[in-house]
Write a protein that holds these residues in place. Structure first.
Motif, PDB file in Angstrom:
ATOM      1  N   LEU A  16       0.838  -1.199   0.000  1.00 19.38           N
ATOM      2  CA  LEU A  16       0.000   0.000   0.000  1.00 19.38           C
ATOM      3  C   LEU A  16       0.872   1.247   0.000  1.00 19.38           C
ATOM      4  CD1 LEU A  16      -3.109   0.985   0.652  1.00 19.38           C
ATOM      5  CD2 LEU A  16      -2.083   1.489   2.889  1.00 19.38           C
ATOM      6  N   ILE A  17       0.505   2.236  -0.807  1.00 13.04           N
ATOM      7  CA  ILE A  17       1.130   3.553  -0.728  1.00 13.04           C
ATOM      8  C   ILE A  17       0.348   4.374   0.290  1.00 13.04           C
ATOM      9  CG2 ILE A  17       1.798   5.629  -1.981  1.00 13.04           C
ATOM     10  CD1 ILE A  17       1.907   3.980  -4.520  1.00 13.04           C
ATOM     11  N   HIS A  18       1.047   4.911   1.270  1.00  9.21           N
ATOM     12  CA  HIS A  18       0.371   5.572   2.382  1.00  9.21           C
ATOM     13  C   HIS A  18       1.067   6.894   2.714  1.00  9.21           C
ATOM     14  CE1 HIS A  18      -0.467   5.654   6.978  1.00  9.21           C
ATOM     15  NE2 HIS A  18      -1.338   6.402   6.337  1.00  9.21           N
ATOM     16  N   THR A  19       0.290   7.956   2.726  1.00  5.94           N
ATOM     17  CA  THR A  19       0.817   9.264   3.113  1.00  5.94           C
ATOM     18  C   THR A  19      -0.065   9.914   4.161  1.00  5.94           C
ATOM     19  OG1 THR A  19       1.461  11.468   2.318  1.00  5.94           O
ATOM     20  CG2 THR A  19      -0.392  10.423   1.198  1.00  5.94           C
ATOM     21  N   GLU A  20       0.575  10.497   5.142  1.00  4.34           N
ATOM     22  CA  GLU A  20      -0.059  11.387   6.119  1.00  4.34           C
ATOM     23  C   GLU A  20       0.661  12.722   5.935  1.00  4.34           C
ATOM     24  OE1 GLU A  20      -2.380  10.415   8.608  1.00  4.34           O
ATOM     25  OE2 GLU A  20      -2.476   8.359   7.837  1.00  4.34           O
ATOM     26  N   TRP A  21      -0.064  13.768   5.577  1.00  2.00           N
ATOM     27  CA  TRP A  21       0.622  14.989   5.157  1.00  2.00           C
ATOM     28  C   TRP A  21       1.488  15.572   6.258  1.00  2.00           C
ATOM     29  CZ3 TRP A  21      -3.805  17.565   1.885  1.00  2.00           C
ATOM     30  CH2 TRP A  21      -3.828  16.933   0.616  1.00  2.00           C
ATOM     31  N   PHE A  22       2.744  15.777   5.878  1.00  3.65           N
ATOM     32  CA  PHE A  22       3.812  16.234   6.766  1.00  3.65           C
ATOM     33  C   PHE A  22       3.949  17.745   6.613  1.00  3.65           C
ATOM     34  CE2 PHE A  22       8.681  16.017   7.474  1.00  3.65           C
ATOM     35  CZ  PHE A  22       8.540  16.339   8.811  1.00  3.65           C
ATOM     36  N   TRP A  24      16.364  20.660   9.828  1.00  2.00           N
ATOM     37  CA  TRP A  24      16.635  19.432   9.067  1.00  2.00           C
ATOM     38  C   TRP A  24      16.699  18.219  10.002  1.00  2.00           C
ATOM     39  CZ3 TRP A  24      15.987  18.655   4.125  1.00  2.00           C
ATOM     40  CH2 TRP A  24      16.163  19.694   3.214  1.00  2.00           C
ATOM     41  N   HIS A  25      17.302  18.418  11.177  1.00  2.00           N
ATOM     42  CA  HIS A  25      17.378  17.327  12.156  1.00  2.00           C
ATOM     43  C   HIS A  25      15.980  16.885  12.579  1.00  2.00           C
ATOM     44  CE1 HIS A  25      18.510  15.016  15.708  1.00  2.00           C
ATOM     45  NE2 HIS A  25      17.767  15.812  16.455  1.00  2.00           N
ATOM     46  N   LEU A  26      15.116  17.846  12.861  1.00  2.00           N
ATOM     47  CA  LEU A  26      13.744  17.533  13.247  1.00  2.00           C
ATOM     48  C   LEU A  26      12.995  16.847  12.115  1.00  2.00           C
ATOM     49  CD1 LEU A  26      12.859  20.876  15.056  1.00  2.00           C
ATOM     50  CD2 LEU A  26      13.035  18.636  16.164  1.00  2.00           C
ATOM     51  N   ILE A  27      13.165  17.361  10.906  1.00  2.00           N
ATOM     52  CA  ILE A  27      12.509  16.760   9.746  1.00  2.00           C
ATOM     53  C   ILE A  27      12.865  15.283   9.641  1.00  2.00           C
ATOM     54  CG2 ILE A  27      12.529  16.712   7.214  1.00  2.00           C
ATOM     55  CD1 ILE A  27      12.753  19.809   7.331  1.00  2.00           C
ATOM     56  N   GLU A  28      14.135  14.969   9.818  1.00  2.00           N
ATOM     57  CA  GLU A  28      14.556  13.575   9.713  1.00  2.00           C
ATOM     58  C   GLU A  28      13.943  12.724  10.822  1.00  2.00           C
ATOM     59  OE1 GLU A  28      18.444  10.950   8.550  1.00  2.00           O
ATOM     60  OE2 GLU A  28      18.732  13.036   9.160  1.00  2.00           O
ATOM     61  N   GLN A  29      13.912  13.242  12.039  1.00  2.00           N
ATOM     62  CA  GLN A  29      13.310  12.492  13.134  1.00  2.00           C
ATOM     63  C   GLN A  29      11.842  12.166  12.852  1.00  2.00           C
ATOM     64  OE1 GLN A  29      14.121  15.133  16.551  1.00  2.00           O
ATOM     65  NE2 GLN A  29      15.217  13.412  17.458  1.00  2.00           N
ATOM     66  N   TYR A  30      11.103  13.171  12.404  1.00  2.00           N
ATOM     67  CA  TYR A  30       9.675  12.972  12.180  1.00  2.00           C
ATOM     68  C   TYR A  30       9.401  12.077  10.969  1.00  2.00           C
ATOM     69  CZ  TYR A  30       8.163  16.035  15.929  1.00  2.00           C
ATOM     70  OH  TYR A  30       7.914  16.555  17.173  1.00  2.00           O
ATOM     71  N   PRO A  69       7.458  19.682  -0.130  1.00  2.00           N
ATOM     72  CA  PRO A  69       7.088  21.071  -0.452  1.00  2.00           C
ATOM     73  C   PRO A  69       7.987  21.719  -1.499  1.00  2.00           C
ATOM     74  CG  PRO A  69       8.274  21.027   1.628  1.00  2.00           C
ATOM     75  CD  PRO A  69       8.138  19.587   1.183  1.00  2.00           C
ATOM     76  N   LEU A  70       7.685  21.452  -2.769  1.00  2.00           N
ATOM     77  CA  LEU A  70       8.400  22.180  -3.822  1.00  2.00           C
ATOM     78  C   LEU A  70       8.265  23.681  -3.563  1.00  2.00           C
ATOM     79  CD1 LEU A  70       7.149  20.183  -6.943  1.00  2.00           C
ATOM     80  CD2 LEU A  70       9.334  19.910  -5.742  1.00  2.00           C
ATOM     81  N   TYR A  96      -0.601  14.550   9.647  1.00  2.00           N
ATOM     82  CA  TYR A  96       0.420  13.869  10.451  1.00  2.00           C
ATOM     83  C   TYR A  96       0.835  14.745  11.631  1.00  2.00           C
ATOM     84  CZ  TYR A  96       5.015  11.778  11.601  1.00  2.00           C
ATOM     85  OH  TYR A  96       6.098  11.209  12.247  1.00  2.00           O
ATOM     86  N   ASN A  97       1.014  16.039  11.373  1.00  2.00           N
ATOM     87  CA  ASN A  97       1.480  16.932  12.437  1.00  2.00           C
ATOM     88  C   ASN A  97       1.012  18.369  12.197  1.00  2.00           C
ATOM     89  OD1 ASN A  97       3.250  17.211  10.163  1.00  2.00           O
ATOM     90  ND2 ASN A  97       4.680  18.323  11.472  1.00  2.00           N
ATOM     91  N   PHE A  98      -0.272  18.560  11.990  1.00  2.00           N
ATOM     92  CA  PHE A  98      -0.805  19.911  11.786  1.00  2.00           C
ATOM     93  C   PHE A  98      -1.031  20.552  13.147  1.00  2.00           C
ATOM     94  CE2 PHE A  98      -4.281  22.961  11.033  1.00  2.00           C
ATOM     95  CZ  PHE A  98      -3.704  23.728  10.031  1.00  2.00           C
ATOM     96  N   TRP A  99      -0.129  21.432  13.525  1.00  2.00           N
ATOM     97  CA  TRP A  99      -0.156  22.051  14.850  1.00  2.00           C
ATOM     98  C   TRP A  99      -0.526  23.530  14.778  1.00  2.00           C
ATOM     99  CZ3 TRP A  99       5.354  19.815  15.715  1.00  2.00           C
ATOM    100  CH2 TRP A  99       5.277  18.429  15.921  1.00  2.00           C
ATOM    101  N   TYR A 100      -1.460  23.849  13.915  1.00  2.00           N
ATOM    102  CA  TYR A 100      -2.035  25.193  13.848  1.00  2.00           C
ATOM    103  C   TYR A 100      -3.532  25.085  14.111  1.00  2.00           C
ATOM    104  CZ  TYR A 100       2.232  26.590  11.277  1.00  2.00           C
ATOM    105  OH  TYR A 100       3.524  26.841  10.886  1.00  2.00           O
ATOM    106  N   ALA A 101      -4.146  26.232  14.358  1.00  2.00           N
ATOM    107  CA  ALA A 101      -5.600  26.286  14.352  1.00  2.00           C
ATOM    108  C   ALA A 101      -6.085  26.133  12.911  1.00  2.00           C
ATOM    109  CB  ALA A 101      -6.085  27.603  14.939  1.00  2.00           C
TER     110      ALA A 101
END
Length: 556
Positions: free
Chosen positions: A171-177, A196-202, A217-218, A444-449
């Motif tokens: 299955l191809i699976h995406t949760e928007w990052f 960049w470090h955080l991006i890799e961790q997540y 994100p082009l 995946y990690n939308f941390w805004y209102a």
């Protein structure tokens, strides 16, 4: 509360990963003390505990041959205000605001556990079964120790490791990052070394839990942004405007791809080339102009604007060359606009007719639920919502995906905080039954209102500022050292493991036999809207699947 050797004892119980333990209600579920897992599988269970009096600084000790593959986390409560819409269905655990179990915090011996008087709480125990583990039965003993070193609780769980490896996920699976959310919450510059470090961790956490495609994100993704509003710039493609010409540099994109490669990402979905809800405008694009950063396009740019058309045409031709030079032809997917409706057919058609010829041979995927978009030839790879997929199934659309979000709250599976975990877990079986090729979710990690109007603290706000049912907008919390996982994320990963186990069983039997096994005893055929409501059914069914896999493995 009984005493053993003079020490007050906790009440404890082993339970499955599908039970949500609330602090303010009785724990009525029966104990589950046995389970099975395949090689390479992640298996979780819980140890629930309750004290009669306040007990501080409790310690946890684990004894097992599998100890090196074990992690222990505490299930922490998070607040939920906007729990559900007014007309939600009744397949929920509760519909009141309050504290819900969700965040999984690594056990900290310095902090210890707290036994709160008359409150049930739980530990989350996860076994990452090694791919080369020996088959057999393994006892896992969990001891709870008070601050005097005395044992105050004990549980034993027996895990059977089956001599068959979980196959790779098809299955191809995406949760928007949302990489801007990382920069905002952690207060770091976009694409700084710390970012960049955080991006890799997540991304590593995402991949570990079955997400093999990453939103890339082009340009700043035009998603969940108020019309006319803005989100922080997160643009991997560097643009320079020189006179009437444009130059493109892909160094950041190359770094992103290299990071994803070493993290195990298989596919890249490039961010949308037009705004959400109908492709009416251009996304935000910034460029260097005469040595200064300047925004070239955005909400004030119509999607059919001649200059944006020129820009996009030049850019996509160079991007296609980049893709081919880096051997990415089979790994990239494109988006036009997210969730257009029938009133947007004209603007979506214009976007499709512009982009289609340039990206010939590359899949263009979009979340849209009106069959007319597909029927009219505007998109070959639609992603309908789970509650609107039936026309696409009836017409035999090949390679079909699906998605759900806040709007899929009646009958269909989903993962809001107030829903039982079984409503999350069933997804893998549904994807198998419907033979879907992919699954998408926006959070995946939308941390805004909602509409990205302001940042929120996910530990305090789980409903995007009252915009969505709590639990819709993110699966991970921002820990000081990186991502904190959630019950919802772990159960989603279990659902995807179910899918892989079903595919493994099919190899030894047949698809028809596997579907018959899934639907045995059910009153209706399994679908997005019809599925068992009994939590224990999922545990029993997966054990039955594993037993058959084990029998076939042993017969070889």
């Amino acid at each position: 509360m009984e005493k053993l050797n003079g020490a007050l004892q906790l009440e404890t119980r082993c339970i499955s990963s599908l039970i949500k333990v609330f602090a303010d209600e009785e724990l009525l579920t029966a104990a589950v003390t046995r389970g099975s897992a395949l090689l390479g599988e992640s298996y979780s269970f819980q140890v629930a505990y309750r004290a009669d009096v306040l007990m501080r600084q409790l310690q946890v000790r684990v004894e097992s041959e599998l100890e090196q593959a074990l992690t222990v986390r505490t299930v922490e409560l998070v607040p939920a205000n906007m729990v559900s819409y007014h007309d939600a269905d009744e397949y929920v655990l509760r519909s009141t605001p309050g504290l819900y179990p969700d965040a999984l915090i690594p056990f900290d011996a310095n902090r210890g556990l707290t036994g709160y008087p008359s409150q049930w709480r739980s530990l989350w125990i996860t076994v990452e079964v090694p791919i080369d583990a020996k088959a057999g039965l393994f006892d896992i003993r969990i001891y709870l120790i008070n601050d005097s070193g005395e044992q105050v609780g004990e549980e034993t769980f027996t895990l059977e490791v089956i001599a068959a490896a979980l196959p790779e996920q098809s299955l191809i699976h995406t949760e928007w990052f949302h990489v801007d959310c990382l920069a905002t919450y952690y207060k770091t510059d976009v694409f700084s070394e710390y970012h960049w470090h955080l991006i890799e961790q997540y991304i590593q956490t995402a991949v570990k839990h079955g997400m093999n495609m990453i939103l890339t994100p082009l340009f700043t993704p035009p998603l969940d942004t108020e019309i006319g509003g803005d989100r922080p710039t997160v643009q991997l493609v560097q643009v320079e405007r020189v006179g009437d010409d444009y130059r493109f540099t892909f160094e950041k994109l190359k770094r992103w791809i290299a990071l994803c490669d070493r993290s195990g990402v298989k596919y890249f979905e490039f961010s949308h080339l037009f705004t959400q809800w109908g492709a009416k405008h251009a996304p935000k694009v910034v460029a260097t102009v005469d040595g200064q950063e300047k925004q070239l396009f955005g909400w004030d740019t119509d999607s059919t604007d001649s200059e944006y058309t020129k820009f996009l045409t030049l850019f996509l031709h160079e991007l296609v060359s980049f893709i081919k030079e880096n051997g990415l032809e089979k790994r990239v997917y494109f988006h036009l606009s997210d969730e257009p409706n029938l009133a947007d057919m004209d603007t979506y058609r214009a976007a499709s007719e512009l982009i289609g010829p340039i990206l010939e041979g590359f899949p263009i995927i979009d979340a849209l639920s009106e069959y007319e978009f597909y029927e009219s030839g505007l998109i070959k790879h639609p992603i309908p919502a789970s509650n609107a997929i039936q026309p696409f199934l009836e017409h035999g659309v090949e390679g079909l995906w699906s998605y759900y979000c806040c709007a899929q709250y009646k009958l269909v599976s989903n993962r809001f905080l107030h829903m039982p975990s079984s409503r999350n877990r069933v997804l893998g079986m549904q994807l198998y039954k419907l033979k879907l090729a992919g699954f998408l979710h926006w959070g995946y990690n939308f941390w805004y209102a909602q509409f990205s109007k302001y940042p929120i603290n996910p530990f305090q706000v789980t409903d995007a500022g009252g915009g969505f049912p709590a639990g819709d907008a993110f699966l991970v919390y921002p820990g000081a050292e990186g991502p904190i996982e959630s019950i919802r994320l772990e159960v989603l990963a279990e659902a995807l493991q179910d899918l892989r186990a079903l595919e493994l069983l099919e190899r030894s039997t047949s698809r028809e036999a596997v579907i018959a096994l899934l639907e045995d005893g059910l009153e209706q055929e399994l679908s997005f809207e019809a599925y068992p409501r009994e939590t224990e059914w999922y545990i029993r069914k997966r054990e039955e699947i594993n037993r058959l896999i084990g029998e076939h493995a042993n017969s070889k």
